[in-house]
Design a protein around this motif. Structure first.
Motif, PDB file in Angstrom:
ATOM      1  N   GLY A 137      -5.493  23.122 -20.448  1.00  0.00           N
ATOM      2  CA  GLY A 137      -6.613  23.548 -20.737  1.00  0.00           C
ATOM      3  C   GLY A 137      -6.885  23.933 -22.123  1.00  0.00           C
ATOM      4  O   GLY A 137      -7.844  23.652 -22.859  1.00  0.00           O
ATOM      5  N   LEU A 138      -6.007  24.309 -22.738  1.00  0.00           N
ATOM      6  CA  LEU A 138      -5.906  24.288 -24.274  1.00  0.00           C
ATOM      7  C   LEU A 138      -6.175  23.150 -25.102  1.00  0.00           C
ATOM      8  O   LEU A 138      -7.055  22.862 -26.145  1.00  0.00           O
ATOM      9  CB  LEU A 138      -4.704  25.050 -24.861  1.00  0.00           C
ATOM     10  CG  LEU A 138      -4.371  26.449 -24.580  1.00  0.00           C
ATOM     11  CD1 LEU A 138      -2.978  26.709 -24.858  1.00  0.00           C
ATOM     12  CD2 LEU A 138      -5.165  27.415 -25.451  1.00  0.00           C
ATOM     13  N   VAL A 145     -13.446  18.510 -24.658  1.00  0.00           N
ATOM     14  CA  VAL A 145     -13.942  18.226 -23.120  1.00  0.00           C
ATOM     15  C   VAL A 145     -13.727  19.095 -22.173  1.00  0.00           C
ATOM     16  O   VAL A 145     -13.680  19.003 -20.961  1.00  0.00           O
ATOM     17  CB  VAL A 145     -13.204  17.008 -22.650  1.00  0.00           C
ATOM     18  CG1 VAL A 145     -13.214  15.894 -23.723  1.00  0.00           C
ATOM     19  CG2 VAL A 145     -11.516  17.297 -22.646  1.00  0.00           C
ATOM     20  N   SER A 146     -13.528  20.391 -22.580  1.00  0.00           N
ATOM     21  CA  SER A 146     -13.403  21.728 -21.788  1.00  0.00           C
ATOM     22  C   SER A 146     -14.210  21.896 -20.840  1.00  0.00           C
ATOM     23  O   SER A 146     -14.173  21.408 -19.545  1.00  0.00           O
ATOM     24  CB  SER A 146     -12.980  22.819 -22.402  1.00  0.00           C
ATOM     25  OG  SER A 146     -14.031  22.921 -23.445  1.00  0.00           O
ATOM     26  N   SER A 147     -15.350  22.573 -20.921  1.00  0.00           N
ATOM     27  CA  SER A 147     -16.240  23.053 -19.995  1.00  0.00           C
ATOM     28  C   SER A 147     -17.392  22.001 -19.614  1.00  0.00           C
ATOM     29  O   SER A 147     -18.548  22.632 -19.205  1.00  0.00           O
ATOM     30  CB  SER A 147     -16.557  24.399 -20.273  1.00  0.00           C
ATOM     31  OG  SER A 147     -17.327  24.679 -21.660  1.00  0.00           O
ATOM     32  N   GLU A 148     -17.303  20.879 -19.759  1.00  0.00           N
ATOM     33  CA  GLU A 148     -18.599  20.049 -19.942  1.00  0.00           C
ATOM     34  C   GLU A 148     -19.657  20.241 -18.782  1.00  0.00           C
ATOM     35  O   GLU A 148     -19.412  20.996 -17.920  1.00  0.00           O
ATOM     36  CB  GLU A 148     -18.113  18.437 -19.916  1.00  0.00           C
ATOM     37  CG  GLU A 148     -18.253  17.817 -18.308  1.00  0.00           C
ATOM     38  CD  GLU A 148     -17.222  18.150 -17.499  1.00  0.00           C
ATOM     39  OE1 GLU A 148     -17.167  17.852 -16.309  1.00  0.00           O
ATOM     40  OE2 GLU A 148     -16.124  19.181 -17.847  1.00  0.00           O
TER      41      GLU A 148
ATOM     42  N   ARG B  10      -9.412  12.695 -12.867  1.00  0.00           N
ATOM     43  CA  ARG B  10     -10.263  13.035 -14.047  1.00  0.00           C
ATOM     44  C   ARG B  10      -9.328  12.763 -15.315  1.00  0.00           C
ATOM     45  O   ARG B  10      -8.254  13.500 -15.686  1.00  0.00           O
ATOM     46  CB  ARG B  10     -10.913  14.626 -13.846  1.00  0.00           C
ATOM     47  CG  ARG B  10     -11.670  14.491 -12.778  1.00  0.00           C
ATOM     48  CD  ARG B  10     -12.535  16.112 -12.790  1.00  0.00           C
ATOM     49  NE  ARG B  10     -13.246  16.212 -13.929  1.00  0.00           N
ATOM     50  CZ  ARG B  10     -12.916  17.103 -15.065  1.00  0.00           C
ATOM     51  NH1 ARG B  10     -12.062  18.084 -14.898  1.00  0.00           N
ATOM     52  NH2 ARG B  10     -13.670  17.432 -16.060  1.00  0.00           N
ATOM     53  N   ARG B  11      -9.772  11.812 -16.103  1.00  0.00           N
ATOM     54  CA  ARG B  11      -9.272  11.406 -17.341  1.00  0.00           C
ATOM     55  C   ARG B  11      -9.058  12.938 -18.331  1.00  0.00           C
ATOM     56  O   ARG B  11      -7.923  12.949 -18.667  1.00  0.00           O
ATOM     57  CB  ARG B  11      -9.968  10.689 -18.339  1.00  0.00           C
ATOM     58  CG  ARG B  11      -9.843   9.254 -18.260  1.00  0.00           C
ATOM     59  CD  ARG B  11     -10.653   8.553 -19.307  1.00  0.00           C
ATOM     60  NE  ARG B  11     -12.111   8.598 -19.047  1.00  0.00           N
ATOM     61  CZ  ARG B  11     -13.001   8.410 -17.912  1.00  0.00           C
ATOM     62  NH1 ARG B  11     -12.468   7.739 -17.052  1.00  0.00           N
ATOM     63  NH2 ARG B  11     -14.148   8.824 -18.083  1.00  0.00           N
ATOM     64  N   LEU B  18      -5.554  13.533 -22.843  1.00  0.00           N
ATOM     65  CA  LEU B  18      -5.660  14.433 -23.859  1.00  0.00           C
ATOM     66  C   LEU B  18      -4.847  14.295 -25.257  1.00  0.00           C
ATOM     67  O   LEU B  18      -5.413  14.072 -26.350  1.00  0.00           O
ATOM     68  CB  LEU B  18      -5.471  15.896 -23.454  1.00  0.00           C
ATOM     69  CG  LEU B  18      -6.538  16.305 -22.240  1.00  0.00           C
ATOM     70  CD1 LEU B  18      -5.934  17.332 -21.550  1.00  0.00           C
ATOM     71  CD2 LEU B  18      -7.958  16.520 -22.973  1.00  0.00           C
ATOM     72  N   ILE B  19      -3.823  14.039 -25.109  1.00  0.00           N
ATOM     73  CA  ILE B  19      -2.888  13.742 -26.045  1.00  0.00           C
ATOM     74  C   ILE B  19      -2.953  12.491 -26.814  1.00  0.00           C
ATOM     75  O   ILE B  19      -3.252  12.683 -28.139  1.00  0.00           O
ATOM     76  CB  ILE B  19      -1.357  13.851 -25.628  1.00  0.00           C
ATOM     77  CG1 ILE B  19      -0.761  14.878 -25.210  1.00  0.00           C
ATOM     78  CG2 ILE B  19      -0.337  13.072 -26.875  1.00  0.00           C
ATOM     79  CD1 ILE B  19      -0.345  15.891 -26.360  1.00  0.00           C
TER      80      ILE B  19
END
Lengths: 148, 148
Positions: A137-138, A145-148, B10-11, B18-19
């Motif tokens: 999440g962080l 790309v969090s809460s798109e 989901r990518r 993410l990394i």
DNA sequence: ATGCATTACATGCATTTGCAATAGTTGTAA
DNA sequence: TTACAACTATTGCAAATGCATGTAATGCAT
């Protein structure tokens, strides 16, 4: 603009150092796992994108992965040469090409998510489930790309 | 060995994706900032290690950064060519060389921590202080450098 | 002391990478 | 319609990368 003394700087506390270190670990593990199933590590991301939706053009593929265009161009070459994908003209525009998976390509693509999941799990084995969710999440926030 | 359907993958939920994405963002930003002060991005990490402790051999440098040896060898070449470091014979062993910073190198090295700190802060701007500490802590565990 | 494995570093070479330039296509504004 | 900017994809080429190998030095067992 406060100055930091070099002596006080710990690599292991630097977000960037950690990201780069982990990125290399992931690279190595992924490379090994993908070679086991005969998929070139460089194109696996493209293959997955196409597995989710094909018939898109190369620019679109690149955008979803944050890859430069020349990279996508060459990656699609590889997929085509390996018989995993094919380019077809875009009926809507002669300057763009739509990329489709072949049957073989689709079959390969289906194998990938489990591999990715397993490698991620392996790398994250030191964390609890809650911690894994937390770190993902962080990082989503960091990557935007969090809460798109 | 549960199978994952490609459609459900989901990518943006994948730790690895993410990394890699964040790693590339960091790369770009670092490159820009280091070029501003005339330090080649490729050798900045080596320069920082030497800034903290020089008179170590190349293998030691590589180990601290998780870099392969041939990479360190060439990086030290660059530092030497740029007048930032010099190799001296190791009195304890003729097959190893100790790397020392020149005065110029030390001055450059002193500039780096602030830059790294600023780039990290920039990339992490979407997080609160508590969240930053949290993500760094979690990544330390993942990287295996946590409570040493 | 001799032979052999290991250590430390360097480098030849084929592959990969990334930048910049190219070709062809399309939109659009005069 | 023409000229020009923007779009899409590709590629030439120089530089960077990584593997495998080479050289020299050292430790260690016999």
């Amino acid at each position: 603009m406060t100055q930091i003394n070099l002596k006080d700087f710990r690599r292991e506390d630097s977000f960037g150092f950690l990201i780069q270190t982990i990125a290399r670990t992931l690279d190595e593990k992924m490379k090994i796992e993908f070679e086991k199933v005969g998929v070139d590590y460089k194109v696996f991301a493209n293959l997955m994108v196409l597995g989710q939706q094909d018939g898109i053009n190369q620019r679109e593929i690149g955008q979803r992965l944050n890859f430069p265009e020349y990279f996508t161009s060459r990656n699609v070459d590889m997929l085509v040469n390996a018989g995993l994908a094919e380019r077809r003209p875009d009926p809507a525009s002669r300057r763009s090409l739509l990329v489709f998976l072949t049957e073989k390509g689709r079959a390969k693509a289906e194998e990938l998510p489990s591999i990715v999941r397993d490698v991620n799990k392996d790398v994250l084995q030191g964390l609890t489930d809650a911690e894994r969710q937390s770190v993902v999440g962080l990082l989503q926030t960091v990557a935007g790309v969090s809460s798109e």
